[in-house]
Write a protein that holds these residues in place. Structure first.
Motif, short mmCIF file in Angstrom:
data_model
loop_
_atom_site.label_atom_id
_atom_site.label_comp_id
_atom_site.label_asym_id
_atom_site.label_seq_id
_atom_site.Cartn_x
_atom_site.Cartn_y
_atom_site.Cartn_z
N HIS A 105 22.43 24.28 57.70
CA HIS A 105 22.49 23.29 56.62
C HIS A 105 23.48 23.74 55.55
O HIS A 105 23.45 24.89 55.09
N LEU A 106 24.35 22.83 55.13
CA LEU A 106 25.42 23.14 54.18
C LEU A 106 24.95 22.93 52.75
O LEU A 106 24.33 21.91 52.42
N THR A 107 25.26 23.90 51.88
CA THR A 107 25.07 23.75 50.44
C THR A 107 26.45 23.71 49.80
O THR A 107 27.23 24.66 49.94
N ASP A 108 26.75 22.59 49.15
CA ASP A 108 28.12 22.39 48.62
C ASP A 108 28.03 21.77 47.23
O ASP A 108 28.33 20.59 47.03
N PRO A 109 27.62 22.55 46.22
CA PRO A 109 27.39 21.97 44.90
C PRO A 109 28.65 21.62 44.13
O PRO A 109 28.57 20.88 43.14
N TYR A 110 29.81 22.10 44.56
CA TYR A 110 31.02 21.91 43.73
C TYR A 110 32.14 21.15 44.46
O TYR A 110 33.29 21.20 44.05
N GLY A 111 31.79 20.45 45.53
CA GLY A 111 32.74 19.55 46.17
C GLY A 111 33.76 20.23 47.07
O GLY A 111 34.88 19.74 47.24
N GLY A 112 33.37 21.33 47.69
CA GLY A 112 34.30 22.02 48.58
C GLY A 112 34.67 21.22 49.80
O GLY A 112 35.84 21.18 50.20
N GLN A 113 33.69 20.52 50.40
CA GLN A 113 33.97 19.72 51.59
C GLN A 113 34.91 18.56 51.24
O GLN A 113 35.83 18.24 52.01
N ARG A 114 34.72 17.96 50.09
CA ARG A 114 35.61 16.89 49.63
C ARG A 114 37.04 17.40 49.49
O ARG A 114 37.99 16.74 49.89
#
Length: 408
Positions: A105-114
């Motif tokens: 499961h991915l945790t991406d609080p700062y928009g890295g995937q975007r």
């Protein structure tokens, strides 16, 4: 206790790139708990532990606070109360501030995937500007991911410019700077590394001798690209395309710094730039604490690269001197590196990227001819010491004269 895969391993998996090193962060644990589980502590400044079986590094989640100048001017705080989001926000780029738990499961609080999808290198938080090393790191990431279409976000470039203007870059130790510079030169687009440093003003601080080359013209008959700085960028790109080793790339970066000292009244010619560049290259080598092989090759290429280009025109005596100065007899690999740097220089010109470079094989043949001279007959004559050296040089000169007559 919760364990997450973080940083580059998550980023590169999402990009579909091979994952080599894996970094782990541990949330909700203390140093005592880690050691009780068999983890071995290795961190001096903050708690990092080696896994008892895999040997991989596991770091406790931590926060940081600026407490002094430079990349080392931080105070770290690690405790079971530090959250994953608090740990991730201290990282440099959003694409490096993602985490993945053991279920994937991915945790991406700062928009890295975007930002991965947008192909942007964007800072996570304003605290980015507290660490001058990040200027070099972002430029290095730009060099790595440029083939995928990545660029530095304008707001991040502005922060990098702010760092460059603050004087913080001068607090970096040569060892840390060299680590980033050397890694960046080995990336797929080392020219992008130099260009990003230039755009944010860092090149002027780190390598002012290279910065000085931009805007300096060269004769268009030999250099259709005209601008010396642009030429150096093109040479670096050729180095990457031909997968040259670090010492060749470093030599190519510095080979023309002497042109930055040419008086504007003498432009676009640069007579004597080779000799003028030697003290500059020596100073850069010392300032950056480059490894010995990089230092030596950079000096030789800077001083003799035009000899390489004019190899077919050189007098046998000049060719003999060149082989001696490069120590080609005892160090044939360094001679090969010298030839490679000269060839990259020739290819790093607009429209001439694929031009033939017969000088390379000619120089190899010259070395072979000179090395073919046997020392045994001279020893049989009873020669020794300086007399033997002089006789050997004369015999090699005769061999080079015969070689030139055959080949040219």
């Amino acid at each position: 206790m919760r364990i997450y895969k973080v940083g580059g391993a998550v980023r590169d998996r999402l990009l579909g790139r091979p994952v080599s090193d894996i970094d782990w962060v541990v949330v909700g644990a203390s140093a005592e708990q880690m050691q009780a589980l068999g983890f071995r502590p290795v961190g001096e400044d903050f708690p990092v532990f080696l896994h008892p079986d895999s040997g991989e590094e596991y770091a406790l989640a931590r926060t940081e606070r600026k407490s002094g100048r430079g990349y080392g001017g931080f105070t770290f705080h690690a405790s079971p109360e530090v959250t994953l989001e608090e740990d991730l926000i201290r990282r440099d780029l959003t694409i490096n501030a993602m985490a993945e738990d053991q279920q994937g499961h991915l945790t991406d609080p700062y928009g890295g995937q975007r930002d991965l999808e947008a192909r942007l290198l964007r800072h996570v938080a304003p605290a980015f500007a507290e660490d001058p090393l990040r200027v070099l790191r972002v430029a290095r990431f730009a060099a790595r991911y440029a083939p995928l279409g990545f660029s530095v976000a304008p707001e991040t470039l502005a922060l990098m410019r702010q760092l460059s203007e603050s004087g913080e870059l001068q607090a970096l130790t040569p060892e840390r700077s060299w680590k980033e510079i050397s890694r960046a030169l080995l990336e797929p687009r080392p020219d992008v590394f130099i260009q990003v440093l230039r755009e944010c003003g860092a090149l002027h601080t780190l390598l002012p001798e290279v910065q000085a080359l931009f805007g300096v013209p060269q004769p268009p008959a030999h250099h259709p690209e005209i601008d010396t700085g642009r030429h150096v960028l093109s040479v670096l790109r050729q180095c990457a395309e031909h997968q040259q080793p670090l010492q060749v790339r470093w030599a190519c970066l510095l080979h023309d710094v002497g042109k930055g000292l040419t008086a504007p009244a003498d432009w676009p010619r640069h007579i004597g730039h080779e000799q003028r560049g030697v003290p500059l290259i020596r100073a850069i080598n010392q300032r950056c604490k480059a490894p010995k092989d990089c230092q030596e090759l950079a000096l030789l290429v800077g001083q003799y690269h035009t000899h390489g280009h004019r190899a077919l025109e050189l007098k046998p005596s000049t060719l003999l001197e060149l082989l001696h100065n490069i120590d080609a007899y005892r160090r044939p690999q360094r001679f090969e590196d010298f030839i490679a740097a000269c060839e990259m220089d020739a290819h790093g010109r607009d429209g001439l990227e694929h031009c033939a470079y017969p000088q390379a094989d000619y120089l190899r043949g010259a070395l072979q001819a000179a090395r073919g001279v046997s020392v045994q007959p001279l020893l049989a004559q009873g020669l020794q010491g300086p007399q033997l050296g002089e006789a050997l040089a004369q015999a090699r000169l005769v061999a080079l004269k015969s070689y030139k007559m055959r080949e040219v």
